[in-house]
Design a protein around this motif. Structure first.
Motif, PDB file in Angstrom:
ATOM      1  N   ALA B  18       0.839  -1.208   0.000  1.00  0.00           N
ATOM      2  CA  ALA B  18       0.000   0.000   0.000  1.00  0.00           C
ATOM      3  C   ALA B  18       0.873   1.257   0.000  1.00  0.00           C
ATOM      4  O   ALA B  18       0.598   2.219  -0.733  1.00  0.00           O
ATOM      5  N   GLY B  19       1.936   1.232   0.804  1.00  0.00           N
ATOM      6  CA  GLY B  19       2.847   2.380   0.873  1.00  0.00           C
ATOM      7  C   GLY B  19       3.497   2.654  -0.469  1.00  0.00           C
ATOM      8  O   GLY B  19       3.599   3.808  -0.912  1.00  0.00           O
ATOM      9  N   SER B  20       3.924   1.576  -1.134  1.00  0.00           N
ATOM     10  CA  SER B  20       4.595   1.743  -2.429  1.00  0.00           C
ATOM     11  C   SER B  20       3.629   2.322  -3.461  1.00  0.00           C
ATOM     12  O   SER B  20       3.980   3.247  -4.208  1.00  0.00           O
ATOM     13  N   VAL B  21       2.407   1.774  -3.513  1.00  0.00           N
ATOM     14  CA  VAL B  21       1.427   2.245  -4.495  1.00  0.00           C
ATOM     15  C   VAL B  21       1.101   3.720  -4.259  1.00  0.00           C
ATOM     16  O   VAL B  21       1.108   4.537  -5.195  1.00  0.00           O
ATOM     17  N   LEU B  22       0.858   4.065  -3.003  1.00  0.00           N
ATOM     18  CA  LEU B  22       0.503   5.445  -2.674  1.00  0.00           C
ATOM     19  C   LEU B  22       1.647   6.408  -3.028  1.00  0.00           C
ATOM     20  O   LEU B  22       1.438   7.477  -3.609  1.00  0.00           O
ATOM     21  N   THR B  23       2.873   5.989  -2.697  1.00  0.00           N
ATOM     22  CA  THR B  23       4.042   6.830  -2.985  1.00  0.00           C
ATOM     23  C   THR B  23       4.186   7.041  -4.494  1.00  0.00           C
ATOM     24  O   THR B  23       4.453   8.159  -4.957  1.00  0.00           O
ATOM     25  N   LEU B  24       3.993   5.968  -5.262  1.00  0.00           N
ATOM     26  CA  LEU B  24       4.119   6.089  -6.721  1.00  0.00           C
ATOM     27  C   LEU B  24       3.021   6.988  -7.297  1.00  0.00           C
ATOM     28  O   LEU B  24       3.270   7.764  -8.227  1.00  0.00           O
ATOM     29  N   CYS B  75      14.232  12.631  -6.682  1.00  0.00           N
ATOM     30  CA  CYS B  75      15.173  13.123  -5.659  1.00  0.00           C
ATOM     31  C   CYS B  75      14.410  13.562  -4.410  1.00  0.00           C
ATOM     32  O   CYS B  75      14.836  13.302  -3.280  1.00  0.00           O
ATOM     33  N   ALA B  76      13.275  14.232  -4.626  1.00  0.00           N
ATOM     34  CA  ALA B  76      12.468  14.687  -3.481  1.00  0.00           C
ATOM     35  C   ALA B  76      11.969  13.487  -2.677  1.00  0.00           C
ATOM     36  O   ALA B  76      12.075  13.461  -1.446  1.00  0.00           O
ATOM     37  N   GLY B  77      11.449  12.493  -3.386  1.00  0.00           N
ATOM     38  CA  GLY B  77      10.924  11.309  -2.699  1.00  0.00           C
ATOM     39  C   GLY B  77      12.007  10.572  -1.920  1.00  0.00           C
ATOM     40  O   GLY B  77      11.829  10.231  -0.746  1.00  0.00           O
ATOM     41  N   ALA B  84      13.560  11.516   6.761  1.00  0.00           N
ATOM     42  CA  ALA B  84      12.561  11.141   7.771  1.00  0.00           C
ATOM     43  C   ALA B  84      13.015   9.895   8.532  1.00  0.00           C
ATOM     44  O   ALA B  84      12.895   9.822   9.758  1.00  0.00           O
ATOM     45  N   LEU B  85      13.570   8.928   7.796  1.00  0.00           N
ATOM     46  CA  LEU B  85      14.051   7.699   8.432  1.00  0.00           C
ATOM     47  C   LEU B  85      15.181   8.004   9.419  1.00  0.00           C
ATOM     48  O   LEU B  85      15.224   7.466  10.531  1.00  0.00           O
ATOM     49  N   THR B 296       6.607   3.038   7.875  1.00  0.00           N
ATOM     50  CA  THR B 296       5.602   4.062   7.573  1.00  0.00           C
ATOM     51  C   THR B 296       6.279   5.416   7.376  1.00  0.00           C
ATOM     52  O   THR B 296       5.877   6.208   6.522  1.00  0.00           O
ATOM     53  N   THR B 297       7.321   5.664   8.167  1.00  0.00           N
ATOM     54  CA  THR B 297       8.056   6.922   8.050  1.00  0.00           C
ATOM     55  C   THR B 297       8.729   7.046   6.681  1.00  0.00           C
ATOM     56  O   THR B 297       8.777   8.134   6.107  1.00  0.00           O
ATOM     57  N   VAL B 298       9.243   5.941   6.177  1.00  0.00           N
ATOM     58  CA  VAL B 298       9.917   5.968   4.861  1.00  0.00           C
ATOM     59  C   VAL B 298       8.929   6.456   3.792  1.00  0.00           C
ATOM     60  O   VAL B 298       9.232   7.386   3.027  1.00  0.00           O
ATOM     61  N   PHE B 299       7.743   5.823   3.750  1.00  0.00           N
ATOM     62  CA  PHE B 299       6.758   6.216   2.734  1.00  0.00           C
ATOM     63  C   PHE B 299       6.241   7.630   2.982  1.00  0.00           C
ATOM     64  O   PHE B 299       6.125   8.434   2.049  1.00  0.00           O
ATOM     65  N   SER B 300       5.965   7.935   4.246  1.00  0.00           N
ATOM     66  CA  SER B 300       5.414   9.259   4.559  1.00  0.00           C
ATOM     67  C   SER B 300       6.424  10.357   4.257  1.00  0.00           C
ATOM     68  O   SER B 300       6.065  11.433   3.781  1.00  0.00           O
ATOM     69  N   GLY B 301       7.694  10.086   4.549  1.00  0.00           N
ATOM     70  CA  GLY B 301       8.748  11.071   4.270  1.00  0.00           C
ATOM     71  C   GLY B 301       8.840  11.359   2.780  1.00  0.00           C
ATOM     72  O   GLY B 301       8.964  12.514   2.350  1.00  0.00           O
ATOM     73  N   ALA B 302       8.775  10.282   1.989  1.00  0.00           N
ATOM     74  CA  ALA B 302       8.836  10.447   0.535  1.00  0.00           C
ATOM     75  C   ALA B 302       7.658  11.284   0.049  1.00  0.00           C
ATOM     76  O   ALA B 302       7.829  12.255  -0.712  1.00  0.00           O
ATOM     77  N   ILE B 303       6.458  10.935   0.509  1.00  0.00           N
ATOM     78  CA  ILE B 303       5.253  11.652   0.079  1.00  0.00           C
ATOM     79  C   ILE B 303       5.309  13.105   0.545  1.00  0.00           C
ATOM     80  O   ILE B 303       5.025  14.040  -0.215  1.00  0.00           O
TER      81      ILE B 303
END
Lengths: 252, 350
Positions: B18-24, B75-77, B84-85, B296-303
């Motif tokens: 879910a995290g990967s899909v949302l981030t993409l 780069c931002a992601g 964040a990590l 969760t922090t990894v995905f949230s940080g990217a987003i």
């Protein structure tokens, strides 16, 4: 089970433990007593490899310095004097940390017996109902029980308790000491606890170590150690007479 | 209520999915949005053809998508995930919710290292960005060591206030040295805004690869320390009692976190407070357990950083705000809020 041989600890120029000798056998409950600054908690720290020391400490016949952190945690459980978490972990999460030394795998999440041991420890300490509670909302006594459950989940052979009655009301003190007494009935286990309350020491301890300024005043069976003369030598006051005075007020 | 269920520790596979899909999806949105909006279907088609190696017809959309926006968004992601990590790991290790690369002065130390490499002309043949990245990593780690050593010398308990105070002083010192370096560097260094406020403008796929490598290696190390960080977050002494090799874990986390911050700084300058804001928000949802919180922090940080970058380049378009301005505005408010709550309550934070 535990052999403390000629152990000394220095903090800078000050020697806080001096040439200590203690031998703990399975089934024994050692009470370490003495005034503040006697070196009681330092001895617990030295056995758990928390402070550098000279001399030798052997756990189950092997030099404690040769154990890695995980191996030592599987043999020795420690209940500290102070507990303070900055984060809102649940009770269960904190107790589950007691299984760290048994976990395997890259993410340390494999532990076949883990769940069972955690539930046992929670049941033994009366925390089954509090599993999902935020530890920041617990009373001092509940917090003490959480960390005791964590130590029990480690399945140690030697349990070391640094002032376990801290923060506990009388009901919980009685429950805690009864619980430790039950835990000790399983063969191959021993307990060391630092205590200030000499009545608890005399009632529950099989053995006692009396310290003053890092030096041994007396060590051995409780009845032989907690005598009027030894207590005077340790505390510099007639503890015996004072306690008799206090108790006399409770006679019906 | 007895708890008979056999709990699975760790982050579930569907969480990763879910995290990967949302981030993409957010990444795609960020590539499409901007001063020149692009249709999502066309954007996807261009990226798809480029990935498959099929020639893409030349034109403005291709150049905007593949040369400008995609590397920038990536780069931002990656920077957001990494920063964040690192923040989450340092907060667990130091049992301090205010620990972050920017509050501890690690980012400014890393920026000083990267700038020094550029000014002194240090380079590794064949690897154009390796020297500045390496120096940023080295200086970031050195900064963390200095800050913690000084803080420990002043206060053995490594109290929150002491670390933050030393970090702020160190950060000011590094920033002053950086300003001095920029003043005397002529054209060699980019503007001071880049190093102090950060920018992801003009980043290339080389930068993407550097960040990806850093995140996979250092981020992998940090993610593997979930259980240890839980123990540290409860207390260092307690961590030792349950069997955590505290010194080794501490060094491992510090090296990995500071190296990763150094890499991020060398690519995008000092983008402050990401490591403070994101873990704090995530902790409110997942709780402090690092097994759930770190992924969760990894995905949230990217987003978070992709959206912040989008905001920075669109909100006052055609003027582009430095990304660090936006993160610092949010971060400063959050810093005060966390500090106030932890001081007032005295019982920690989520």
């Amino acid at each position: 089970m535990l052999n403390v041989d000629n152990v000394s600890v220095r903090y800078g120029d000050k020697e806080v433990l001096s040439r200590l000798q203690v031998r703990v056998e399975p089934g024994q409950w050692w009470m370490i007593a003495g005034p503040n600054g006697a070196g009681k908690s330092t001895l617990i720290s030295a056995i758990s490899q928390g402070v550098p020391y000279t001399g030798k400490i052997a756990v189950l016949g092997r030099d404690a310095r040769d154990y890695n952190a995980g191996e030592l945690a599987r043999q020795v459980g420690v209940l500290s004097q102070h507990h303070a978490s900055g984060y809102a972990f649940t009770v269960r999460e904190v107790i589950a940390l007691g299984r760290y030394a048994y976990r395997t795998g890259f993410f340390k999440n494999g532990d076949a017996e883990g769940e069972e041991r955690i539930l046992e420890a929670m049941a033994a300490t009366g925390l089954t109902e509090l599993g999902e509670r935020n530890i920041l909302t617990l009373s001092g006594g509940e917090m003490q029980r959480v960390f005791l459950a964590q130590a029990l989940a480690q399945q140690p052979a030697l349990l070391m308790l640094d002032e376990p009655a801290n923060h506990l009301d009388l009901i919980y003190q009685r429950q805690l000491f009864a619980l430790i007494g039950d835990w000790l009935k399983t063969p191959g286990r021993a307990v060391i606890s630092v205590v200030h309350d000499l009545m608890l020491a005399k009632h529950y301890g099989t053995h006692a170590l009396l310290l003053r300024e890092g030096k041994t005043i007396a060590a051995g069976e409780t009845a032989a150690v907690l005598t009027r003369q030894n207590l005077f030598a340790a505390y510099g006051m007639d503890v015996f007479a004072w306690m008799q005075d206090l108790l006399s007020e409770w006679r019906e | 209520m007895t708890q008979k269920t056999n709990r699975r520790e760790g982050f579930p596979w569907y969480g990763w999915a879910a995290g990967s899909v949302l981030t993409l999806l957010v990444a795609l949105l960020c590539v499409c949005a901007g001063s020149v909006p692009l249709p999502m279907g066309d954007t996807l088609a261009v990226i798809g053809r480029a990935i498959r190696g099929v020639p893409v017809s030349e034109g403005l959309p291709k150049s905007i998508i593949l040369s400008i926006r995609l590397p920038r968004v990536l780069c931002a992601g990656l920077s957001g995930a990494a920063l964040a990590l690192c923040g989450a790991a340092m907060q667990g290790l130091l049992r301090n919710p205010l620990a972050d690369g920017s509050t501890l002065g690690v980012s400014s130390g890393g920026a000083l290292g990267a700038a020094l490499a550029i000014v002194l002309g240090i380079s590794i043949p064949g690897l154009p960005l390796a020297a500045s990245t390496g120096m940023a990593m080295l200086f970031a780690f050195g900064s963390l060591m200095i800050i913690l050593t000084v803080a420990y010398a002043m206060d053995h308990s490594l109290a929150t206030q002491t670390i933050i105070l030393i970090g702020v002083i160190f950060s000011m010192l590094s920033s002053a040295l950086l300003s001095l370096l920029i003043a005397f560097s002529g054209e060699k260094l980019r503007s001071i805004t880049f190093w102090t406020m950060g920018s992801l403008s003009g980043r290339s796929y080389t930068h993407v690869l550097i960040l990806l490598f850093g995140l996979l290696v250092c981020g992998g190390v940090l993610l593997s320390q979930e259980a240890e960080l839980n123990a540290f977050a409860v207390g260092e002494e307690n961590a030792r009692h349950v069997g955590v090799p505290v010194r080794r874990v501490k060094m491992r986390v510090m090296i990995a976190a500071s190296a990763l911050i150094g890499i991020c700084v060398s690519v995008g300058g000092s983008i402050g407070f990401v490591g403070l804001i994101v873990p704090h928000m995530v902790r409110l949802v997942t709780g402090p357990n690092h097994r759930k919180m770190l992924p969760t922090t990894v995905f949230s940080g990217a987003i978070f950083l992709m959206l912040t970058d989008l905001m920075a380049r669109t909100v006052l378009s055609p003027i582009e705000l430095p990304i660090g301005v936006v993160t610092s505005l949010i971060g400063a408010v959050m810093f005060v809020s966390i500090f106030y709550r932890s001081r007032k309550g005295g019982r920690g934070v989520c």
